[in-house]
Design an enzyme around this catalytic site. Structure first.
Site, PDB file in Angstrom:
ATOM      1  N   ASP A   1       0.821  -1.220   0.000  1.00 55.84           N
ATOM      2  CA  ASP A   1       0.000   0.000   0.000  1.00 55.84           C
ATOM      3  C   ASP A   1       0.856   1.272   0.000  1.00 55.84           C
ATOM      4  O   ASP A   1       0.804   2.038   0.948  1.00 55.84           O
ATOM      5  CB  ASP A   1      -0.880  -0.057   1.253  1.00 55.84           C
ATOM      6  CG  ASP A   1      -1.991   0.968   1.288  1.00 55.84           C
ATOM      7  OD1 ASP A   1      -2.263   1.585   0.244  1.00 55.84           O
ATOM      8  OD2 ASP A   1      -2.591   1.162   2.366  1.00 55.84           O
TER       9      ASP A   1
ATOM     10  N   GLU B   1      -2.654   9.944  -0.886  1.00 51.82           N
ATOM     11  CA  GLU B   1      -3.856   9.104  -0.989  1.00 51.82           C
ATOM     12  C   GLU B   1      -4.427   8.787   0.383  1.00 51.82           C
ATOM     13  O   GLU B   1      -5.637   8.751   0.580  1.00 51.82           O
ATOM     14  CB  GLU B   1      -3.520   7.806  -1.747  1.00 51.82           C
ATOM     15  CG  GLU B   1      -4.730   6.918  -2.049  1.00 51.82           C
ATOM     16  CD  GLU B   1      -5.037   5.895  -0.976  1.00 51.82           C
ATOM     17  OE1 GLU B   1      -6.130   5.300  -1.026  1.00 51.82           O
ATOM     18  OE2 GLU B   1      -4.194   5.690  -0.076  1.00 51.82           O
ATOM     19  N   GLU B   2      -3.535   8.544   1.332  1.00 52.79           N
ATOM     20  CA  GLU B   2      -3.970   8.097   2.647  1.00 52.79           C
ATOM     21  C   GLU B   2      -4.597   9.219   3.475  1.00 52.79           C
ATOM     22  O   GLU B   2      -4.194  10.385   3.380  1.00 52.79           O
ATOM     23  CB  GLU B   2      -2.779   7.527   3.426  1.00 52.79           C
ATOM     24  CG  GLU B   2      -2.084   6.351   2.753  1.00 52.79           C
ATOM     25  CD  GLU B   2      -2.884   5.061   2.843  1.00 52.79           C
ATOM     26  OE1 GLU B   2      -4.039   5.084   3.320  1.00 52.79           O
ATOM     27  OE2 GLU B   2      -2.349   4.018   2.419  1.00 52.79           O
TER      28      GLU B   2
ATOM     29  N   ASP C   1      -3.176  -0.923  -6.697  1.00 51.04           N
ATOM     30  CA  ASP C   1      -3.149  -0.656  -5.257  1.00 51.04           C
ATOM     31  C   ASP C   1      -3.340  -1.961  -4.490  1.00 51.04           C
ATOM     32  O   ASP C   1      -4.019  -2.889  -4.959  1.00 51.04           O
ATOM     33  CB  ASP C   1      -4.260   0.339  -4.887  1.00 51.04           C
ATOM     34  CG  ASP C   1      -3.963   1.098  -3.604  1.00 51.04           C
ATOM     35  OD1 ASP C   1      -2.978   0.761  -2.923  1.00 51.04           O
ATOM     36  OD2 ASP C   1      -4.715   2.034  -3.284  1.00 51.04           O
TER      37      ASP C   1
ATOM     38  N   HIS D   1      -3.364  -1.745   6.357  1.00 51.20           N
ATOM     39  CA  HIS D   1      -3.289  -0.686   7.363  1.00 51.20           C
ATOM     40  C   HIS D   1      -2.778  -1.194   8.711  1.00 51.20           C
ATOM     41  O   HIS D   1      -3.020  -0.565   9.742  1.00 51.20           O
ATOM     42  CB  HIS D   1      -4.643   0.011   7.527  1.00 51.20           C
ATOM     43  CG  HIS D   1      -4.936   0.963   6.415  1.00 51.20           C
ATOM     44  ND1 HIS D   1      -6.014   1.824   6.425  1.00 51.20           N
ATOM     45  CD2 HIS D   1      -4.282   1.197   5.245  1.00 51.20           C
ATOM     46  CE1 HIS D   1      -6.022   2.542   5.305  1.00 51.20           C
ATOM     47  NE2 HIS D   1      -4.975   2.173   4.579  1.00 51.20           N
TER      48      HIS D   1
END
Length: 409
Positions: A148, A201-202, A248, A335
């Site tokens: 990621d 992006e996060e 992704d 995550h």
């Protein structure tokens, strides 16, 4: 998330204005597939790999770690791919954690287009657009984000380097044939490739419309509002996007990537065919329970409203056709601090590099020798834009894991 009707209205209006050129898609022959250079183990070693290892560090926007990774990308393209144009798109924004402090977001754009289109000015070439985000989450502390999206970034670096060997020959042949000269314009040969490495992006705190996709939102808005000269083939950089392929959460074993959008199912099927043929030829290393791309046979009536929220959203809302390469369900390390190099399945990473490379070569028709295999085709290309919008259907993304889900926490 923003109200669904607003998103749909924007999506419909943008797609109606977007008419992609009708281009052939010529599959490679078995001999050509076998000839594609395989990824080197030394490039993807998690400790010393020339492509992957330098990305396996925390790279939160605005930090020294991110600056190191940016330098890695720029040095690679400058050193190994000097024919590619390098540009930056910069912006700043506050985040829920920064107070009034502006955080920098820096998108990197690497572009290779036919010389005969560049000579005639900007906005001439349709662009296959390969995309990954390169930032990492601010929490948990020390988060690497190997799937990621360090591994997808390394995959795209491999794709660029491999495809360049093919494009150079094709472009040299085109120049010698005086393509692009008056009376010799050929839209089918005015196709290039660009790689977008997107920042921000996060989410910093919690995935919302404003706390996510910082770089993608900024770049898509700037591109939509950057008009090309009147005689250009495309109105602006958004319209140049022939297909937006977003990678992704790739790098764990046994991924299952669905086909999310009916309007780009033709592209999904072509990539699934590449995977199946490469497996049959013994060119892939991994031994998954099921294909990486299991939905090649998905029927029209099985496409619904669900998609995964990600960097494609601002571009899709402005009319870009999207092929989203993200597995559902997400990898088990998603995550978590365990999303590091040690938890990558390197045969799977290298196989993604092989598959995306072959798809890109086919898409760009980047061969000058032996004829390709029969079959294939861009079923969704060049169709009536309003029909395309209707076929795209509705979308409803919610920024959490699950059906119709986004990538946010």
């Amino acid at each position: 998330m923003s109200a669904l009707p607003t998103l749909l209205n924007l999506l419909f209006a943008a797609v109606v204005l977007f008419v992609a050129p009708s281009l052939a898609y010529q599959p490679l022959s078995d001999t050509q597939l076998k000839a594609i250079p395989a990824p080197l183990n030394s490039d993807f070693d998690i400790k010393t790999g020339a492509l992957l290892a330098p990305i396996l560090i925390p790279r939160v926007p605005g930090t020294p770690g991110q600056a190191k990774v940016q330098k890695h990308f720029v040095d690679f393209f400058s050193r190994e791919l000097p024919e590619w144009d390098i540009s930056w798109q910069n912006s700043t924004a506050t985040t829920p954690l920064s107070g009034k402090k502006q955080i920098p977001f820096q998108n990197l754009i690497f572009r290779r287009e036919p010389p005969w289109t560049k000579e005639r000015g900007p906005g001439r070439a349709a662009l296959l657009t390969l995309v990954a985000h390169y930032d990492s989450k601010i929490s948990p502390e020390g988060f690497i984000g190997a799937t990621d999206s360090a591994a997808p970034c390394a995959v795209l670096m491999h794709v660029a380097r491999t495809v360049e060997g093919y494009l150079k020959k094709v472009y040299e042949k085109g120049v010698s044939g005086e393509l692009g000269k008056e009376g010799r314009e050929d839209p089918k040969r005015e196709v290039g490739v660009q790689i977008l490495l997107l920042d921000g992006e996060e989410a910093f705190k919690e995935w919302t419309d404003t706390d996510s996709l910082y770089g993608a939102r900024s770049l898509s808005e700037e591109w939509e509002n950057t008009p090309y000269p009147a005689l250009s083939r495309f109105a602006n950089p958004i319209r140049q996007i022939d297909l937006f392929v977003l990678l992704d959460l790739l790098g764990s074993a046994d991924p299952g990537v669905p086909s999310y959008f009916q309007t780009t199912h033709w592209a999904y099927k072509n990539m699934a065919t590449v995977e199946a043929r490469m497996r049959a030829l013994g060119l892939l290393e991994s031994k998954p329970k099921d294909p990486f791309l299991p939905e090649a046979g998905k029927l029209k009536e099985h496409f619904g409203r669900a998609y995964v929220g990600d960097d494609h959203q601002p571009f899709m809302a402005k009319g870009a056709p999207v092929l989203h390469m993200i597995p559902t369900p997400f990898p088990h390390v998603w995550h978590k601090i365990e999303d590091d190099g040690e938890h990558l399945d390197l045969p799977t990473v290298r196989d993604w590099a092989r598959i995306v490379t072959a798809f890109t070569i086919e898409y760009l028709e980047a061969t000058t020798g032996e004829a390709g295999a029969a079959g294939g085709g861009k079923e969704g290309k060049g169709e009536d834009a309003a029909a395309a919008a209707a076929k795209q259907g509705t979308t409803d993304g919610e920024e959490k894991a699950g059906e119709g889900a986004g990538k946010g926490p």
